[in-house]
Write a protein that holds these residues in place. Structure first.
Motif, PDB file in Angstrom:
ATOM      1  N   ALA A  26     -51.972 -58.129  11.010  1.00  0.00           N
ATOM      2  CA  ALA A  26     -51.775 -56.730  11.411  1.00  0.00           C
ATOM      3  C   ALA A  26     -51.050 -56.655  12.746  1.00  0.00           C
ATOM      4  CB  ALA A  26     -53.124 -56.013  11.493  1.00  0.00           C
ATOM      5  N   ALA A  27     -51.359 -57.568  13.657  1.00  0.00           N
ATOM      6  CA  ALA A  27     -50.671 -57.601  14.954  1.00  0.00           C
ATOM      7  C   ALA A  27     -49.190 -57.882  14.768  1.00  0.00           C
ATOM      8  CB  ALA A  27     -51.304 -58.645  15.859  1.00  0.00           C
ATOM      9  N   THR A  28     -48.850 -58.709  13.786  1.00  0.00           N
ATOM     10  CA  THR A  28     -47.445 -59.022  13.523  1.00  0.00           C
ATOM     11  C   THR A  28     -46.678 -57.794  13.048  1.00  0.00           C
ATOM     12  OG1 THR A  28     -48.042 -61.305  12.980  1.00  0.00           O
ATOM     13  CG2 THR A  28     -45.882 -60.538  12.245  1.00  0.00           C
ATOM     14  N   ILE A  29     -47.345 -56.929  12.292  1.00  0.00           N
ATOM     15  CA  ILE A  29     -46.701 -55.685  11.864  1.00  0.00           C
ATOM     16  C   ILE A  29     -46.346 -54.823  13.081  1.00  0.00           C
ATOM     17  CG2 ILE A  29     -47.022 -53.527  10.613  1.00  0.00           C
ATOM     18  CD1 ILE A  29     -46.555 -55.753   8.777  1.00  0.00           C
ATOM     19  N   PHE A  30     -47.257 -54.722  14.019  1.00  0.00           N
ATOM     20  CA  PHE A  30     -46.980 -53.944  15.224  1.00  0.00           C
ATOM     21  C   PHE A  30     -45.883 -54.598  16.065  1.00  0.00           C
ATOM     22  CE2 PHE A  30     -51.130 -51.869  14.488  1.00  0.00           C
ATOM     23  CZ  PHE A  30     -50.720 -50.555  14.656  1.00  0.00           C
ATOM     24  N   LEU A  31     -45.834 -55.931  16.079  1.00  0.00           N
ATOM     25  CA  LEU A  31     -44.716 -56.614  16.730  1.00  0.00           C
ATOM     26  C   LEU A  31     -43.403 -56.189  16.104  1.00  0.00           C
ATOM     27  CD1 LEU A  31     -44.155 -60.223  17.814  1.00  0.00           C
ATOM     28  CD2 LEU A  31     -42.906 -59.470  15.791  1.00  0.00           C
ATOM     29  N   GLY A  90     -56.401 -70.577  13.815  1.00  0.00           N
ATOM     30  CA  GLY A  90     -55.920 -69.570  12.875  1.00  0.00           C
ATOM     31  C   GLY A  90     -55.021 -68.549  13.528  1.00  0.00           C
ATOM     32  N   ILE A  91     -55.314 -68.216  14.787  1.00  0.00           N
ATOM     33  CA  ILE A  91     -54.467 -67.274  15.521  1.00  0.00           C
ATOM     34  C   ILE A  91     -53.121 -67.912  15.852  1.00  0.00           C
ATOM     35  CG2 ILE A  91     -54.221 -66.033  17.713  1.00  0.00           C
ATOM     36  CD1 ILE A  91     -57.259 -65.559  17.630  1.00  0.00           C
ATOM     37  N   ILE A  92     -53.154 -69.140  16.356  1.00  0.00           N
ATOM     38  CA  ILE A  92     -51.909 -69.823  16.731  1.00  0.00           C
ATOM     39  C   ILE A  92     -51.028 -70.053  15.511  1.00  0.00           C
ATOM     40  CG2 ILE A  92     -50.932 -71.931  17.710  1.00  0.00           C
ATOM     41  CD1 ILE A  92     -53.425 -72.190  19.420  1.00  0.00           C
ATOM     42  N   ALA A  93     -51.649 -70.383  14.378  1.00  0.00           N
ATOM     43  CA  ALA A  93     -50.878 -70.670  13.165  1.00  0.00           C
ATOM     44  C   ALA A  93     -50.053 -69.478  12.715  1.00  0.00           C
ATOM     45  CB  ALA A  93     -51.819 -71.109  12.041  1.00  0.00           C
ATOM     46  N   LEU A  94     -50.520 -68.265  13.047  1.00  0.00           N
ATOM     47  CA  LEU A  94     -49.793 -67.061  12.636  1.00  0.00           C
ATOM     48  C   LEU A  94     -48.895 -66.510  13.733  1.00  0.00           C
ATOM     49  CD1 LEU A  94     -51.409 -67.023   9.995  1.00  0.00           C
ATOM     50  CD2 LEU A  94     -51.542 -64.555  10.242  1.00  0.00           C
ATOM     51  N   PHE A  95     -48.644 -67.286  14.769  1.00  0.00           N
ATOM     52  CA  PHE A  95     -47.676 -66.832  15.771  1.00  0.00           C
ATOM     53  C   PHE A  95     -46.354 -66.557  15.053  1.00  0.00           C
ATOM     54  CE2 PHE A  95     -44.393 -67.255  18.957  1.00  0.00           C
ATOM     55  CZ  PHE A  95     -44.917 -66.521  20.008  1.00  0.00           C
ATOM     56  N   PRO A  96     -45.726 -65.396  15.294  1.00  0.00           N
ATOM     57  CA  PRO A  96     -44.557 -64.969  14.496  1.00  0.00           C
ATOM     58  C   PRO A  96     -43.281 -65.722  14.864  1.00  0.00           C
ATOM     59  CG  PRO A  96     -45.019 -63.354  16.205  1.00  0.00           C
ATOM     60  CD  PRO A  96     -46.136 -64.349  16.275  1.00  0.00           C
ATOM     61  N   ILE A  97     -43.269 -67.000  14.598  1.00  0.00           N
ATOM     62  CA  ILE A  97     -42.151 -67.837  15.017  1.00  0.00           C
ATOM     63  C   ILE A  97     -40.884 -67.527  14.229  1.00  0.00           C
ATOM     64  CG2 ILE A  97     -42.532 -69.787  13.449  1.00  0.00           C
ATOM     65  CD1 ILE A  97     -41.817 -70.042  17.214  1.00  0.00           C
ATOM     66  N   VAL A  98     -41.013 -67.198  12.948  1.00  0.00           N
ATOM     67  CA  VAL A  98     -39.829 -66.905  12.138  1.00  0.00           C
ATOM     68  C   VAL A  98     -39.197 -65.592  12.577  1.00  0.00           C
ATOM     69  CG1 VAL A  98     -38.988 -66.470   9.808  1.00  0.00           C
ATOM     70  CG2 VAL A  98     -40.733 -68.208  10.192  1.00  0.00           C
ATOM     71  N   PHE A  99     -40.001 -64.556  12.732  1.00  0.00           N
ATOM     72  CA  PHE A  99     -39.476 -63.285  13.215  1.00  0.00           C
ATOM     73  C   PHE A  99     -38.842 -63.441  14.599  1.00  0.00           C
ATOM     74  CE2 PHE A  99     -41.864 -59.732  10.734  1.00  0.00           C
ATOM     75  CZ  PHE A  99     -41.261 -60.185   9.569  1.00  0.00           C
TER      76      PHE A  99
END
Length: 265
Positions: free
Chosen positions: A75-80, A181-190
């Motif tokens: 959800a945080a990635t969506i706001f990013l 789990g938080i680090i794994a979802l860091f939005p590196i591709v975006f």
């Protein structure tokens, strides 16, 4: 061979494999337009390898708990994405990306303070999508101009994702499953797409890729929930396979639905 040297060699191999995967996927993104590019970018091309490597080092309970922490981070990635898309219409790549990452880090810090359940994570994603998807709708349709590749494109992308993998693998043992789990979802591709595409094709075109990724991230959130549930019941290998199939099936469904709409029009 010493244990330290073995660890370094294995870590280097993991970083190289993941970097090659992400670079290949991002090249496809650049050449396919914002819609197909977004579907590729929202596949688990960064988080997936990170979780595979975590599964090699930890048991299924670790993976399940890590996925539970990852779910609200989606959800945080969506706001990013929303932050970047709005700013990229008028601001530079550095400003737009920096502010978007600041929003993600702030939200991730708040999320970390709570003990999440599966239901709470799903609700957080549902509310976030209900807010952000309509706001992103007007930014999705922009023609992507011709891209000229620069010498630093591949090294930058490879370096970003390799650093992420190294961080996840080397810290997972002492930070625990929730932080992993938080680090794994860091939005590196975006992030890599923002930094590379924005200076070359402009903010609006790059924002279109990110905006089209919202629906793909919805499927990614479902896949994370599948990973959590399946890891508890069937083990890490089956869970990772089911999560990957969920992501691919969801994005293929989005592609089919988009093609069907074009035919009708």
């Amino acid at each position: 061979m010493s244990p330290d040297l073995t660890f370094i060699l294995i870590l280097g191999l993991r970083m190289a494999i993941t970097a090659a995967f992400v670079v290949t996927a991002s090249v496809i993104t650049e050449r396919s337009g914002p819609v197909i590019g977004a579907l590729v970018a929202t596949l688990p091309i960064s988080a997936g390898p990170s979780y595979v490597f975590l599964a090699l080092d930890h048991d299924a309970d670790f993976i399940a708990e890590g996925a539970l922490a990852s779910l609200p981070i989606n959800a945080a990635t969506i706001f990013l994405g929303l932050t970047y898309v709005v700013l990229a219409q008028r601001r530079s790549a550095l400003v737009s990306c920096a502010v978007a990452l600041a929003v993600w880090i702030a939200l991730a810090s708040v999320i970390r303070m709570f003990q999440w359940t599966l239901l709470a994570g799903l609700i957080a994603n549902a509310v976030t999508f209900a807010i952000c998807v309509p706001l992103l709708q007007g930014y999705r349709h922009v023609k992507m101009p011709l891209i000229t590749r620069r010498w630093y494109d591949v090294p930058l992308r490879a370096g970003l994702v390799a650093t992420l993998v190294a961080t996840v693998v080397t810290t997972s043992g002492w930070v625990g499953p929730r932080i992993s789990g938080i680090i794994a979802l860091f939005p590196i591709v975006f992030t890599s797409l923002m930094l590379i595409l924005h200076p070359r094709i402009g903010g609006p075109a790059t924002a279109a890729v990110i905006a089209n990724g919202a629906w793909g991230l919805m499927g990614f959130g479902i896949a994370v929930a599948v990973l959590h549930l399946a890891a508890l019941r069937f083990g890490s290998t089956v869970a990772l396979s089911l999560a990957l199939m969920t992501c691919i099936g969801w994005n293929l469904g989005l592609w089919w639905w988009g093609r069907r709409k074009l035919v009708r029009q």
